[in-house]
Design an enzyme around this catalytic site. Structure first.
Site, PDB file in Angstrom:
ATOM      1  N   THR A  91       0.793  -1.117   0.126  1.00 26.28           N
ATOM      2  CA  THR A  91       0.058   0.034  -0.073  1.00 26.28           C
ATOM      3  C   THR A  91       0.875   1.173  -0.107  1.00 26.28           C
ATOM      4  O   THR A  91       1.877   1.091   0.607  1.00 26.28           O
ATOM      5  CB  THR A  91      -0.733   0.004   1.419  1.00 26.28           C
ATOM      6  OG1 THR A  91      -1.786  -0.967   1.246  1.00 26.28           O
ATOM      7  CG2 THR A  91      -1.515   1.356   1.413  1.00 26.28           C
ATOM      8  N   VAL A 102     -13.615  -4.353   1.709  1.00 26.35           N
ATOM      9  CA  VAL A 102     -13.383  -2.930   2.071  1.00 26.35           C
ATOM     10  C   VAL A 102     -12.284  -3.068   3.309  1.00 26.35           C
ATOM     11  O   VAL A 102     -12.693  -3.559   4.327  1.00 26.35           O
ATOM     12  CB  VAL A 102     -14.646  -1.997   2.518  1.00 26.35           C
ATOM     13  CG1 VAL A 102     -14.103  -0.525   2.756  1.00 26.35           C
ATOM     14  CG2 VAL A 102     -15.533  -2.026   1.398  1.00 26.35           C
ATOM     15  N   THR A 130      -0.352   1.193   6.954  1.00 29.00           N
ATOM     16  CA  THR A 130      -0.195   0.037   6.179  1.00 29.00           C
ATOM     17  C   THR A 130      -0.118  -1.029   6.995  1.00 29.00           C
ATOM     18  O   THR A 130       0.367  -1.191   8.189  1.00 29.00           O
ATOM     19  CB  THR A 130       1.069   0.255   5.163  1.00 29.00           C
ATOM     20  OG1 THR A 130       1.073  -1.029   4.370  1.00 29.00           O
ATOM     21  CG2 THR A 130       2.223   0.504   5.891  1.00 29.00           C
ATOM     22  N   GLY A 131      -0.409  -2.203   6.399  1.00 30.03           N
ATOM     23  CA  GLY A 131      -0.573  -3.387   7.111  1.00 30.03           C
ATOM     24  C   GLY A 131      -1.732  -4.269   6.979  1.00 30.03           C
ATOM     25  O   GLY A 131      -2.683  -3.937   6.076  1.00 30.03           O
ATOM     26  N   HIS A 132      -1.937  -5.188   7.996  1.00 30.45           N
ATOM     27  CA  HIS A 132      -3.281  -5.993   7.549  1.00 30.45           C
ATOM     28  C   HIS A 132      -4.321  -5.106   8.192  1.00 30.45           C
ATOM     29  O   HIS A 132      -4.674  -4.789   9.158  1.00 30.45           O
ATOM     30  CB  HIS A 132      -2.941  -7.155   8.758  1.00 30.45           C
ATOM     31  CG  HIS A 132      -4.107  -8.136   8.570  1.00 30.45           C
ATOM     32  ND1 HIS A 132      -4.844  -8.710   9.725  1.00 30.45           N
ATOM     33  CD2 HIS A 132      -4.909  -8.488   7.565  1.00 30.45           C
ATOM     34  CE1 HIS A 132      -5.861  -9.585   9.182  1.00 30.45           C
ATOM     35  NE2 HIS A 132      -5.720  -9.493   8.053  1.00 30.45           N
ATOM     36  N   GLY A 133      -5.311  -4.774   7.082  1.00 30.42           N
ATOM     37  CA  GLY A 133      -6.325  -3.823   7.335  1.00 30.42           C
ATOM     38  C   GLY A 133      -7.260  -4.220   8.361  1.00 30.42           C
ATOM     39  O   GLY A 133      -7.836  -3.370   9.137  1.00 30.42           O
TER      40      GLY A 133
END
Ligand code: ASP
Length: 309
Positions: free
Chosen positions: A166, A195, A217-220
């Site tokens: 991202t 989403v 950024t990272g695991h949403g």
């Protein structure tokens, strides 16, 4: 107070053969955004920097986005203006080269904060934003990873948690206005319609002149559970520096929801900044004064002059 712009190109482990393009990509984006920041507003600068990275196939945003389980690109993006708390976002949008610019139009031209899927595309058409063929956003690398992760025996957790990629930017301008922008293709082989944090205010971005600005950024799903961007700004409101607030927010995400994959770029209204992450790597760059700072591994800070490369 020295204006500053900080960008990231995603948390996670970058394959060796893609390190150089990712590092060069964030440096170029930081230079492009900083050139705008020196002439004007933080909002214009963060959108410029993110647009630069969306156009660079090295990153998981715009061209280069990861694919959903059906092999298609669906993207999320957000912008936020710290002076007014105005924000705009798009989620699960398709066929758009620069979703962060579309998010900015949502902020500037509608009374809403987020438009999703076909509604976001209808809005893009109404605004005269050209649609591009879905194929033009798909790289061979993205298709190869998608196929690998469909293969029998593939470990979906591992595949989703590898390289995130991202992109995001935060900045503070000479007037002390902060802003953020974040853009992503999401996580690899995600369900159609998923989403992530990037479209959600307070999760994938937040900006408030009273505290600062953050682009994660990272695991949403982990980021959303702790509303990471707003959590970090809360810690800064309590007196922590941008680095301390970022570390505490990321530690909380790890501790409370097992979210060990995260990274952020953060600024405060006084020009303090941080690029922090809990992954092995996060590619980032920060432009301030006449110096470009950049790095990839924890505690690595390299510098070069901001004079033209
Ligand atoms: N946060 C993004 C998402 O979950 C992924 C990433 O940071 O690369 O959609």
């Amino acid at each position: 107070m020295l204006p500053v712009l900080v960008v990231h190109g995603g948390a996670g482990t970058i394959p060796k053969d893609r390190v150089e393009m990712s590092c060069a990509g964030v440096r170029a984006a930081a230079r492009a955004g900083y050139a705008v920041l020196q002439r004007g507003r933080s909002m214009d600068a963060v959108v410029e920097a993110v647009t630069h990275m969306e156009n660079n196939p090295a990153f998981n945003a715009g061209c280069g986005s990861v694919l959903n389980v059906k092999g298609e690109v669906e993207m999320d993006a957000i912008v936020m203006d710290g002076k007014t708390l105005a924000s705009g976002a798009v989620s699960a949008v398709r066929n758009i080269a620069n979703p962060a610019q579309l998010a900015r139009l949502v902020m500037d031209k509608t009374s809403h904060l987020c438009l999703t899927a076909e509604g976001a595309n209808q809005f893009a058409r109404a605004m005269g934003v050209p649609e591009v063929p879905g194929e033009s956003l798909i790289t061979d690398y993205a298709r190869m990873r998608w196929q690998l992760n469909l293969a029998p025996g593939a470990n979906p957790v591992e595949c989703q948690m590898g390289k995130m990629g991202t992109v995001g930017a935060v900045a503070v301008d000479a007037d002390g206005n902060v802003a953020c922008a974040t853009s992503t293709g999401g996580i690899l082989n995600k369900m159609e319609g998923r989403v992530g944090d990037t479209a959600c205010i307070g999760c994938g971005g937040y900006a408030d002149n009273r505290a600062g600005a953050v682009s994660p950024t990272g695991h949403g799903e982990a980021i959303m559970k702790v509303t990471l961007a707003r959590l970090i700004l809360f810690h800064m409101e309590q007196g922590l520096s941008s680095a301390e607030g970022s570390d505490l927010g990321l530690a909380t995400m790890k501790e409370r929801v097992g979210g060990a994959l995260g990274g952020v770029v953060t600024v405060d209204p006084q020009g303090g900044w941080a690029a922090r992450f809990t992954t092995n790597q996060m590619v980032w760059a920060a432009a301030q004064g006449d110096t470009l700072h950049y790095g990839l591994r924890p505690d690595e800070v390299l510098t070069q002059s901001l004079a033209p490369e």
